[in-house]
Design a protein around this motif. Structure first.
Motif, mmCIF file in Angstrom:
data_model
loop_
_atom_site.group_PDB
_atom_site.id
_atom_site.type_symbol
_atom_site.label_atom_id
_atom_site.label_comp_id
_atom_site.label_asym_id
_atom_site.label_seq_id
_atom_site.Cartn_x
_atom_site.Cartn_y
_atom_site.Cartn_z
ATOM 1 N N PHE A 208 10.585 -2.371 -9.468
ATOM 2 C CA PHE A 208 10.299 -1.095 -8.798
ATOM 3 C C PHE A 208 11.071 -0.954 -7.503
ATOM 4 O O PHE A 208 10.983 0.052 -6.831
ATOM 5 C CB PHE A 208 8.781 -0.991 -8.508
ATOM 6 C CG PHE A 208 7.999 -0.644 -9.740
ATOM 7 C CD1 PHE A 208 7.473 -1.658 -10.524
ATOM 8 C CD2 PHE A 208 7.810 0.674 -10.106
ATOM 9 C CE1 PHE A 208 6.753 -1.322 -11.657
ATOM 10 C CE2 PHE A 208 7.095 0.979 -11.234
ATOM 11 C CZ PHE A 208 6.556 0.001 -12.025
ATOM 12 N N ALA A 209 11.838 -2.052 -7.187
ATOM 13 C CA ALA A 209 12.641 -1.942 -5.965
ATOM 14 C C ALA A 209 13.782 -0.974 -6.132
ATOM 15 O O ALA A 209 14.287 -0.406 -5.174
ATOM 16 C CB ALA A 209 13.165 -3.318 -5.560
ATOM 17 N N LEU B 264 -3.508 -3.047 -10.849
ATOM 18 C CA LEU B 264 -3.208 -1.760 -10.204
ATOM 19 C C LEU B 264 -4.284 -1.416 -9.179
ATOM 20 O O LEU B 264 -5.466 -1.728 -9.355
ATOM 21 C CB LEU B 264 -3.101 -0.627 -11.232
ATOM 22 C CG LEU B 264 -1.972 -0.740 -12.262
ATOM 23 C CD1 LEU B 264 -1.964 0.465 -13.182
ATOM 24 C CD2 LEU B 264 -0.623 -0.897 -11.569
ATOM 25 N N GLN B 265 -3.842 -0.747 -8.132
ATOM 26 C CA GLN B 265 -4.767 -0.274 -7.097
ATOM 27 C C GLN B 265 -4.598 1.249 -6.956
ATOM 28 O O GLN B 265 -3.492 1.750 -6.805
ATOM 29 C CB GLN B 265 -4.469 -0.938 -5.744
ATOM 30 C CG GLN B 265 -5.392 -0.457 -4.632
ATOM 31 C CD GLN B 265 -5.047 -1.072 -3.286
ATOM 32 O OE1 GLN B 265 -4.114 -1.896 -3.212
ATOM 33 N NE2 GLN B 265 -5.767 -0.686 -2.258
ATOM 34 N N TYR B 266 -5.749 1.981 -7.011
ATOM 35 C CA TYR B 266 -5.728 3.451 -6.903
ATOM 36 C C TYR B 266 -6.039 3.870 -5.451
ATOM 37 O O TYR B 266 -6.986 3.369 -4.838
ATOM 38 C CB TYR B 266 -6.752 4.079 -7.852
ATOM 39 C CG TYR B 266 -6.405 3.875 -9.320
ATOM 40 C CD1 TYR B 266 -5.540 4.757 -9.968
ATOM 41 C CD2 TYR B 266 -6.916 2.782 -10.043
ATOM 42 C CE1 TYR B 266 -5.226 4.574 -11.307
ATOM 43 C CE2 TYR B 266 -6.592 2.596 -11.375
ATOM 44 C CZ TYR B 266 -5.748 3.498 -12.004
ATOM 45 O OH TYR B 266 -5.433 3.330 -13.316
ATOM 46 N N ILE B 267 -5.201 4.799 -4.965
ATOM 47 C CA ILE B 267 -5.348 5.292 -3.587
ATOM 48 C C ILE B 267 -5.556 6.818 -3.627
ATOM 49 O O ILE B 267 -4.818 7.542 -4.330
ATOM 50 C CB ILE B 267 -4.119 4.941 -2.743
ATOM 51 C CG1 ILE B 267 -3.942 3.420 -2.680
ATOM 52 C CG2 ILE B 267 -4.234 5.525 -1.323
ATOM 53 C CD1 ILE B 267 -2.662 2.991 -1.993
ATOM 54 N N LEU B 268 -6.524 7.337 -2.856
ATOM 55 C CA LEU B 268 -6.861 8.770 -2.832
ATOM 56 C C LEU B 268 -6.622 9.314 -1.413
ATOM 57 O O LEU B 268 -7.120 8.751 -0.439
ATOM 58 C CB LEU B 268 -8.329 8.987 -3.224
ATOM 59 C CG LEU B 268 -8.783 10.449 -3.339
ATOM 60 C CD1 LEU B 268 -8.036 11.131 -4.493
ATOM 61 C CD2 LEU B 268 -10.289 10.523 -3.563
ATOM 62 N N THR B 269 -5.872 10.387 -1.320
ATOM 63 C CA THR B 269 -5.614 11.060 -0.028
ATOM 64 C C THR B 269 -5.790 12.570 -0.222
ATOM 65 O O THR B 269 -5.878 13.061 -1.341
ATOM 66 C CB THR B 269 -4.196 10.774 0.477
ATOM 67 O OG1 THR B 269 -3.236 11.250 -0.490
ATOM 68 C CG2 THR B 269 -3.992 9.308 0.748
ATOM 69 N N GLN C 189 -2.481 8.058 -6.080
ATOM 70 C CA GLN C 189 -1.318 7.183 -6.243
ATOM 71 C C GLN C 189 -1.787 5.806 -6.758
ATOM 72 O O GLN C 189 -2.839 5.312 -6.326
ATOM 73 C CB GLN C 189 -0.578 7.003 -4.917
ATOM 74 C CG GLN C 189 0.747 6.264 -5.044
ATOM 75 C CD GLN C 189 1.471 6.179 -3.717
ATOM 76 O OE1 GLN C 189 0.831 6.239 -2.687
ATOM 77 N NE2 GLN C 189 2.788 6.028 -3.775
ATOM 78 N N ALA C 190 -1.035 5.267 -7.653
ATOM 79 C CA ALA C 190 -1.328 3.922 -8.204
ATOM 80 C C ALA C 190 -0.210 2.977 -7.792
ATOM 81 O O ALA C 190 0.965 3.266 -8.025
ATOM 82 C CB ALA C 190 -1.463 3.981 -9.727
ATOM 83 N N ILE C 191 -0.597 1.830 -7.194
ATOM 84 C CA ILE C 191 0.416 0.854 -6.741
ATOM 85 C C ILE C 191 0.080 -0.513 -7.351
ATOM 86 O O ILE C 191 -1.056 -0.782 -7.768
ATOM 87 C CB ILE C 191 0.450 0.756 -5.219
ATOM 88 C CG1 ILE C 191 -0.910 0.264 -4.691
ATOM 89 C CG2 ILE C 191 0.785 2.133 -4.585
ATOM 90 C CD1 ILE C 191 -0.914 0.026 -3.188
ATOM 91 N N ASN C 192 1.088 -1.357 -7.421
ATOM 92 C CA ASN C 192 0.930 -2.725 -7.899
ATOM 93 C C ASN C 192 0.382 -3.552 -6.757
ATOM 94 O O ASN C 192 0.893 -3.536 -5.651
ATOM 95 C CB ASN C 192 2.292 -3.288 -8.359
ATOM 96 C CG ASN C 192 2.134 -4.616 -9.077
ATOM 97 O OD1 ASN C 192 1.792 -5.644 -8.462
ATOM 98 N ND2 ASN C 192 2.416 -4.608 -10.369
ATOM 99 N N THR D 12 2.997 -6.355 -5.559
ATOM 100 C CA THR D 12 4.234 -5.926 -4.867
ATOM 101 C C THR D 12 4.001 -4.773 -3.909
ATOM 102 O O THR D 12 4.869 -4.449 -3.100
ATOM 103 C CB THR D 12 5.273 -5.496 -5.904
ATOM 104 O OG1 THR D 12 4.769 -4.363 -6.631
ATOM 105 C CG2 THR D 12 5.581 -6.630 -6.858
ATOM 106 N N GLN D 13 2.827 -4.182 -4.000
ATOM 107 C CA GLN D 13 2.489 -2.998 -3.186
ATOM 108 C C GLN D 13 3.495 -1.875 -3.401
ATOM 109 O O GLN D 13 3.666 -1.012 -2.550
ATOM 110 C CB GLN D 13 2.445 -3.368 -1.691
ATOM 111 C CG GLN D 13 1.320 -4.299 -1.315
ATOM 112 C CD GLN D 13 -0.052 -3.678 -1.542
ATOM 113 O OE1 GLN D 13 -0.298 -2.546 -1.153
ATOM 114 N NE2 GLN D 13 -0.929 -4.441 -2.196
#
Length: 778
Positions: A35-36, A78-83, A119-122, A125-126
């Motif tokens: 993903f880099a 996976l980590q889910y982020i809400l904004t 947004q979903a991040i690893n 690796t963030q």
């Protein structure tokens, strides 16, 4: 299709997009890559439309929905982020599985939806495995608001007797709930109060007439309207509004007299225009619909009249003609009232009018005498002898007792000198002969007074015409200025004449002209009557000489057609003029004047020349005398003008510093230095003696004035000598010599000023000054 359905379709398409084979293959290919690397990654989110119900109260967070990526293998990688709006406060997300919860109470009326980003991040690796994506959480409505009538209370007006179904007004309620979801904002109107007169449309809120109503029965109604949401289902909220409905008036009622019979009285002495009485008709309508007009039927309208009072709507009966108790003692009239404005829709219900009977009794009164005629016209010939009868006036007492009357003439002493009346029988006679040429008509006023009641007086006008008598002979209307030329030929017209007569001829005047008998046989002129009240004067011979006869006097006889006919002899003066055939009036007048003076033209010119010479001589003498009166010192006017100042007011002595303006005497162009003031008494005496031997041009005289002027200008404490004008030189050739007191051998102490006290209050201050000066000297 509403907005919510369109939004749901878009969300479904987004969810189905990652499930297609092509999308899954591309997703698998890109999973193993780093993903880099900066690449554009297709979205792989999987979620359904998200809704949160408003007004939910719970101690624990309420589940709303779940966000999930198609790359999520549910292994916690996976980590889910809400904004976005409300993220972290109103909405929370489980970062492991993407489930969204609402933690607070929502209100759709304040905010109907929230826009958030996921947004979903690893975790290792963030780095994002899914790009940030925006989504909406809609707040689902519940019925939590009551309907409201924002424009109430309502007031409406509708004409009375309006047909059934007539629209009166419309009421509208509002509901804060969502009109696009469910029935929370769908309102239903109903009538709580107002039956059976009104009805309301359930969906629109339009109020209509349910029956015909009469304003005279009831003019105002109170209607209550209810609005329910949820289409009136159980558990619905409701609100009410009050509508005041007024019935406006229409002309649907005829006027009606209060009485079928009225009784009134009127005195026979009442003047025309007197109010006899009032009648009144009622009308249940109001405003202009109740306006009415009163009339009297034609058969009884010659004595009485009726008018309408527009404010009170009363009929006022007035006296149109004087009534007489002895002639008719009772009247019966029919009064009629009609609506002023009639509505054609109600004509079939009957006439909008009414009638009543009015009986009027005439009351007897002690009336003044009544003349047989209001105006008398009489005739008398001019020149009639004194005591001639002009005519007779007659008056009688109309009352039953028939009181005798006395006659008299009023209005003007000059009429009393011409006419008199017999106070018993009313015979008018002349007191002196009348002259029609002075006055052809005489207007007199005759009164008749009851002998037993002198306050009862009546009057009559008498017009007396003075008939003409042919007592004036015709005459020339003006003085004729007639000229005849020396060279006039025989038969030449030299003058046209006419005549006037002061008498009045019924057939018109006709005059006859001829030469008087004494001039018929020996005349140089003839008269030709033109038969139109004019005549022409013609020459009877050729050639006239002024030296032989300067003027002719032609007697002309004028006869009128009166009875008896009168004649007069009028003399026409004819002057001979020095002319050929055409007469120049101005020249002839001038020649006649000179001839009467006995002067010729040459003599007149000589007289005028002498007068002109004398006038020039007189003006020359006056000019010479004026030249001699000029001043001998004219050449020295400029020198003395700046040194002589005249004051018309009386000063108050040395203490009076406001009576004059010292600055007017100061020379502003020269700046002098201050010098100590000298003792001037001896110097003045010395200079005075010298001035007796010198003239105004002497250097000593000029030096003395300059030094004194300089001292006065530079010494502010010096007395105002500028106001004391002292002149030692009295002028050359003066027999009186010097009038100045400066040269006197006696001093001020030797003189007595007691006489100043006898000069009056104006010199009181001056007398006091000299008296105090003398005391100090002693």
């Amino acid at each position: 299709m509403n907005c919510s359905a369109l939004l749901s379709l878009m969300l479904m398409l987004v969810q189905l997009w990652p499930c297609s084979p092509s999308a899954q293959n591309r997703s698998a290919q890109y999973t193993d890559r780093s993903f880099a690397a900066v690449r554009r990654v297709k979205r792989g989110w999987v979620w359904e439309p998200l809704f949160a119900t408003e007004e939910q109260t719970s101690m624990v967070p309420v589940y709303v929905g779940q966000l999930k990526s198609d790359l999520d293998k549910e292994d916690g990688s996976l980590q889910y982020i809400l904004t976005g709006e409300g993220a972290g406060s109103i909405f929370t997300i489980d970062e492991n599985d993407g489930k969204i919860y609402v933690t607070q109470r929502l209100d759709r009326e304040k905010k109907p939806f929230y826009t958030l980003r996921a947004q979903a991040i690893n975790r290792s690796t963030q780095l994002p495995v899914e790009p940030e994506s925006e989504f909406i959480i809609k707040v689902r409505d519940v019925n939590d608001h009551e309907p409201q009538f924002l424009d109430g209370p309502y007031v409406a007006t509708v004409p009375e007797m309006s047909p059934e179904g007539t629209s009166v007004t419309q009421v509208t309620a509002t509901d804060g709930d969502d009109p696009s979801y469910g029935n929370s904002a769908r309102l239903l109107y109903s009538l709580i109060q107002g039956q059976p007169y009104f009805s309301v449309e359930p969906k629109t809120g339009v109020i209509r007439m349910a029956s015909q109503m009469d304003r005279e029965t009831k003019d105002q109604y109170l209607v209550i309207i209810q609005a329910k949401d949820m289409v009136g289902q159980a558990g619905a909220f409701s609100a009410t509004a009050t509508v005041t409905i007024n019935l406006s008036d229409i002309n649907d009622n005829p006027p009606k007299f209060q009485q079928r019979l009225y009784y009134m009285n009127v005195s026979e002495e009442a003047p025309v225009g007197t109010t006899v009485g009032k009648v009144f008709a009622e009308d249940s309508d109001v405003g202009e619909n109740a306006a009415m007009n009163y009339f009297i039927e034609e058969d009884s309208s010659d004595v009485f009249d009726i008018i309408t009072n527009n404010e009170t709507q009363e009929g006022i009966i007035l006296l149109k003609k004087r009534v007489d108790y002895e002639s008719k003692r009772r009247y019966s009239i029919r009064a009629k009232v009609v609506n002023r404005y009639i509505d054609d829709r109600f004509l079939n219900e009957g006439p909008f009018e009414d009638e009543t009977i009015v009986k009027i009794n005439v009351e007897d009164a002690n009336e003044p005498p009544v003349f047989t005629l209001e105006n008398y016209v009489m005739e008398i010939a001019e020149g009639a002898m004194s005591g001639s009868v002009v005519g007779v006036v007659t008056a009688r007492d109309p009352d039953d007792d028939d009181c005798p009357v006395r006659y008299s003439i009023v209005h003007g002493m000059h009429l009393r000198k011409l006419f008199s009346i017999n106070e018993h029988n009313g015979t008018i006679i002349t007191t002196k002969p009348l002259d029609r040429e002075i006055a052809s008509w005489h207007n007199i006023t005759v009164t008749a007074t009851e002998m037993r009641n002198p306050e009862k007086i009546s009057e009559a006008n008498v017009y007396i015409q003075v008939l003409d008598v042919n007592d004036h002979a015709p005459e020339f209307p003006k003085y004729y200025e007639t000229f005849v030329c020396e060279n006039a030929v025989s038969g030449q017209l030299i003058q046209s004449i006419s005549a006037v007569d002061q008498d009045d001829s019924a057939e018109g005047h006709h005059f006859y002209f001829s030469l008087a008998q004494e001039a018929t046989n020996n005349s140089h002129f003839t008269v030709k009557d033109n038969q139109d009240n004019t005549a022409g004067i013609f020459t009877a011979k050729s050639g006239f000489r002024r030296q032989e006869q300067f003027s002719f006097y032609l007697p002309i006889l004028i006869l009128d057609n009166g009875t008896p006919p009168l004649t007069s002899t009028n003399t026409l003066t004819i002057t001979v003029c020095d002319c050929d055939t055409e007469v120049n009036t101005f020249y002839c007048r001038y020649g006649a004047f000179m001839y009467s003076m006995g002067l010729s033209t040459e003599a007149l010119v000589a007289v005028l020349a002498c007068i002109l010479i004398l006038l020039v001589f007189f003006l020359a003498i006056v000019a010479i005398r004026q030249q001699r009166k000029k001043s001998p010192f004219s050449e020295k006017t400029e020198e003395f003008r700046e040194n002589i100042v005249r004051y018309d007011d009386e000063g108050g002595g040395e203490e009076d510093t406001e009576a004059f303006d010292i600055s007017a005497l100061r020379t502003r162009t020269v700046v002098r230095t201050h010098k100590p003031r000298k003792q001037v008494t001896a110097e003045i005496h010395s200079l005075y003696r010298q001035s007796l031997q010198v003239g105004p041009d002497s250097a000593i005289f000029r030096q003395f004035i300059s030094e004194k002027l300089e001292e006065a200008n530079t010494d502010p404490s010096a007395p105002p000598y500028d106001s004391l004008q002292t002149y030692a030189f009295e002028g050359t050739g003066s027999l009186a010599g010097s009038l100045s007191s400066l040269g006197s051998n006696t001093s001020d102490a030797d003189q007595s000023y007691d006489y100043l006290t006898e000069w009056g209050p104006h010199f009181k201050h001056l007398a006091g000054m000299y008296a105090s000066h003398r005391c100090v000297g002693d």
